[in-house]
Write a protein that holds these residues in place. Structure first.
Motif, PDB file in Angstrom:
ATOM      1  N   TYR A  65     -22.881   3.887  45.396  1.00  0.00           N
ATOM      2  CA  TYR A  65     -21.302   5.104  44.679  1.00  0.00           C
ATOM      3  C   TYR A  65     -21.925   4.505  43.240  1.00  0.00           C
ATOM      4  N   ILE A  66     -22.072   5.059  42.260  1.00  0.00           N
ATOM      5  CA  ILE A  66     -22.389   5.178  40.668  1.00  0.00           C
ATOM      6  C   ILE A  66     -21.163   6.186  39.704  1.00  0.00           C
ATOM      7  N   GLY A  67     -20.374   6.130  40.691  1.00  0.00           N
ATOM      8  CA  GLY A  67     -19.193   7.482  39.617  1.00  0.00           C
ATOM      9  C   GLY A  67     -17.729   6.351  40.109  1.00  0.00           C
ATOM     10  N   LEU A  68     -16.703   7.735  39.163  1.00  0.00           N
ATOM     11  CA  LEU A  68     -15.663   7.029  39.484  1.00  0.00           C
ATOM     12  C   LEU A  68     -15.086   8.715  39.749  1.00  0.00           C
ATOM     13  N   CYS A  69     -14.271   8.285  40.323  1.00  0.00           N
ATOM     14  CA  CYS A  69     -13.243   9.848  40.572  1.00  0.00           C
ATOM     15  C   CYS A  69     -11.881   9.586  40.130  1.00  0.00           C
ATOM     16  N   THR A  70     -10.850  10.645  39.795  1.00  0.00           N
ATOM     17  CA  THR A  70      -9.324  10.602  39.971  1.00  0.00           C
ATOM     18  C   THR A  70      -9.123  12.103  40.868  1.00  0.00           C
ATOM     19  N   ILE A  71      -8.098  12.051  41.531  1.00  0.00           N
ATOM     20  CA  ILE A  71      -7.260  13.010  42.059  1.00  0.00           C
ATOM     21  C   ILE A  71      -6.223  13.347  41.206  1.00  0.00           C
ATOM     22  N   VAL A  72      -6.501  14.783  41.202  1.00  0.00           N
ATOM     23  CA  VAL A  72      -5.185  15.277  40.745  1.00  0.00           C
ATOM     24  C   VAL A  72      -4.617  16.342  41.525  1.00  0.00           C
ATOM     25  N   GLU A  73      -3.393  15.579  41.539  1.00  0.00           N
ATOM     26  CA  GLU A  73      -2.294  17.020  42.342  1.00  0.00           C
ATOM     27  C   GLU A  73      -2.003  17.940  41.054  1.00  0.00           C
ATOM     28  N   TYR A  74      -1.260  19.103  42.201  1.00  0.00           N
ATOM     29  CA  TYR A  74      -0.055  19.985  41.103  1.00  0.00           C
ATOM     30  C   TYR A  74       1.297  19.720  41.820  1.00  0.00           C
ATOM     31  N   HIS A  75       1.803  18.934  41.210  1.00  0.00           N
ATOM     32  CA  HIS A  75       3.172  19.137  41.745  1.00  0.00           C
ATOM     33  C   HIS A  75       4.487  20.128  41.130  1.00  0.00           C
ATOM     34  N   LYS A  76       5.045  20.256  41.834  1.00  0.00           N
ATOM     35  CA  LYS A  76       6.971  21.325  41.225  1.00  0.00           C
ATOM     36  C   LYS A  76       7.270  20.122  40.950  1.00  0.00           C
ATOM     37  N   VAL A  77       7.830  20.359  39.999  1.00  0.00           N
ATOM     38  CA  VAL A  77       8.945  19.179  39.394  1.00  0.00           C
ATOM     39  C   VAL A  77      10.665  19.892  38.918  1.00  0.00           C
ATOM     40  N   LYS A  78      11.448  18.903  38.546  1.00  0.00           N
ATOM     41  CA  LYS A  78      12.989  20.479  38.038  1.00  0.00           C
ATOM     42  C   LYS A  78      12.396  19.387  36.719  1.00  0.00           C
ATOM     43  N   ALA A 124      14.526  19.583  33.135  1.00  0.00           N
ATOM     44  CA  ALA A 124      15.136  18.607  32.114  1.00  0.00           C
ATOM     45  C   ALA A 124      17.565  20.109  32.080  1.00  0.00           C
ATOM     46  N   ASN A 125      16.123  21.098  31.959  1.00  0.00           N
ATOM     47  CA  ASN A 125      16.901  22.481  31.574  1.00  0.00           C
ATOM     48  C   ASN A 125      17.051  23.122  33.634  1.00  0.00           C
ATOM     49  N   GLN A 126      16.798  22.226  34.737  1.00  0.00           N
ATOM     50  CA  GLN A 126      17.152  22.350  35.755  1.00  0.00           C
ATOM     51  C   GLN A 126      15.761  23.260  36.410  1.00  0.00           C
ATOM     52  N   SER A 127      15.407  23.938  35.630  1.00  0.00           N
ATOM     53  CA  SER A 127      14.390  24.976  35.821  1.00  0.00           C
ATOM     54  C   SER A 127      13.098  23.925  36.545  1.00  0.00           C
ATOM     55  N   THR A 128      12.475  24.678  37.278  1.00  0.00           N
ATOM     56  CA  THR A 128      11.760  24.665  38.280  1.00  0.00           C
ATOM     57  C   THR A 128       9.504  24.608  37.646  1.00  0.00           C
ATOM     58  N   GLY A 129       9.408  23.295  37.399  1.00  0.00           N
ATOM     59  CA  GLY A 129       7.615  24.178  36.622  1.00  0.00           C
ATOM     60  C   GLY A 129       7.320  23.212  37.555  1.00  0.00           C
ATOM     61  N   PHE A 130       5.521  22.880  37.154  1.00  0.00           N
ATOM     62  CA  PHE A 130       4.706  22.518  37.561  1.00  0.00           C
ATOM     63  C   PHE A 130       4.335  21.914  36.459  1.00  0.00           C
ATOM     64  N   THR A 131       3.421  20.281  37.284  1.00  0.00           N
ATOM     65  CA  THR A 131       2.942  19.558  36.444  1.00  0.00           C
ATOM     66  C   THR A 131       1.654  18.858  37.446  1.00  0.00           C
ATOM     67  N   GLU A 132       0.062  18.323  36.900  1.00  0.00           N
ATOM     68  CA  GLU A 132      -0.441  17.574  37.241  1.00  0.00           C
ATOM     69  C   GLU A 132      -0.091  16.158  37.145  1.00  0.00           C
ATOM     70  N   VAL A 133      -0.487  15.771  38.564  1.00  0.00           N
ATOM     71  CA  VAL A 133      -0.049  13.696  38.876  1.00  0.00           C
ATOM     72  C   VAL A 133      -1.383  14.502  39.354  1.00  0.00           C
ATOM     73  N   ALA A 134      -1.476  12.130  39.107  1.00  0.00           N
ATOM     74  CA  ALA A 134      -2.943  11.565  39.690  1.00  0.00           C
ATOM     75  C   ALA A 134      -2.454  10.545  40.908  1.00  0.00           C
ATOM     76  N   VAL A 135      -2.503  11.017  41.990  1.00  0.00           N
ATOM     77  CA  VAL A 135      -2.622  10.333  42.844  1.00  0.00           C
ATOM     78  C   VAL A 135      -3.503   9.118  43.610  1.00  0.00           C
ATOM     79  N   PHE A 136      -4.698   9.767  43.246  1.00  0.00           N
ATOM     80  CA  PHE A 136      -5.917   8.234  42.975  1.00  0.00           C
ATOM     81  C   PHE A 136      -6.835   8.190  41.840  1.00  0.00           C
ATOM     82  N   GLU A 137      -6.995   7.089  41.083  1.00  0.00           N
ATOM     83  CA  GLU A 137      -7.799   6.933  40.196  1.00  0.00           C
ATOM     84  C   GLU A 137      -8.752   5.659  40.399  1.00  0.00           C
ATOM     85  N   ASP A 138      -9.537   6.013  39.111  1.00  0.00           N
ATOM     86  CA  ASP A 138     -10.550   5.240  39.798  1.00  0.00           C
ATOM     87  C   ASP A 138     -11.673   4.550  41.174  1.00  0.00           C
ATOM     88  N   ILE A 139     -11.276   5.859  42.060  1.00  0.00           N
ATOM     89  CA  ILE A 139     -11.876   5.675  43.074  1.00  0.00           C
ATOM     90  C   ILE A 139     -13.536   5.648  42.808  1.00  0.00           C
TER      91      ILE A 139
END
Length: 118
Positions: A12-25, A27-42
């Motif tokens: 293994y000569i590399g490192l990876c970060t796994i990112v998922e697109y999660h739904k978030v509420k 501040a103005n109570q609307s629904t949005g989406f954001t990237e969330v790193a679920v694993f880092e430097d694997i």
């Protein structure tokens, strides 16, 4: 099995970060989406295979490339996740394009270049 896995992990000569697109509420109570790193430097390894295109045309033959990611079998990567890999000083974003082939010592995931969230 432990020795075989350790031998694979040495490659293994590399490192990876796994990112998922999660739904978030928001501040103005609307629904949005954001990237969330679920694993880092694997620790991982990218593997590239090129083959001439099967399609013939009047133009020069095109090359197709298959990209696979090899990493530890216990890392669960959801379909459609963004996978950011740094290997040999190059960082690129990919997405998993299929079900991983999971073995006792490692797993292999076919990748495509990441072009945005679907």
């Amino acid at each position: 099995m432990v020795r075989i896995r350790k031998a694979k992990e040495i490659m293994y000569i590399g490192l990876c970060t796994i990112v998922e697109y999660h739904k978030v509420k928001q501040a103005n109570q609307s629904t949005g989406f954001t990237e969330v790193a679920v694993f880092e430097d694997i620790p991982c390894k990218l593997s590239f295979k090129s083959a001439p295109s099967v399609l013939e045309s009047d133009k020069a033959s095109a090359l197709t490339q298959s990209i696979s990611l090899i990493l530890a079998p216990e890392i669960e990567i959801n379909p459609g996740s963004k996978i950011i890999v740094t290997q040999n000083g190059v960082t690129k974003a990919y997405k998993n394009s299929g079900v991983p082939a999971v073995y006792t010592t490692h797993q292999e995931i076919m990748l495509d270049i990441f072009k945005g969230w679907s």
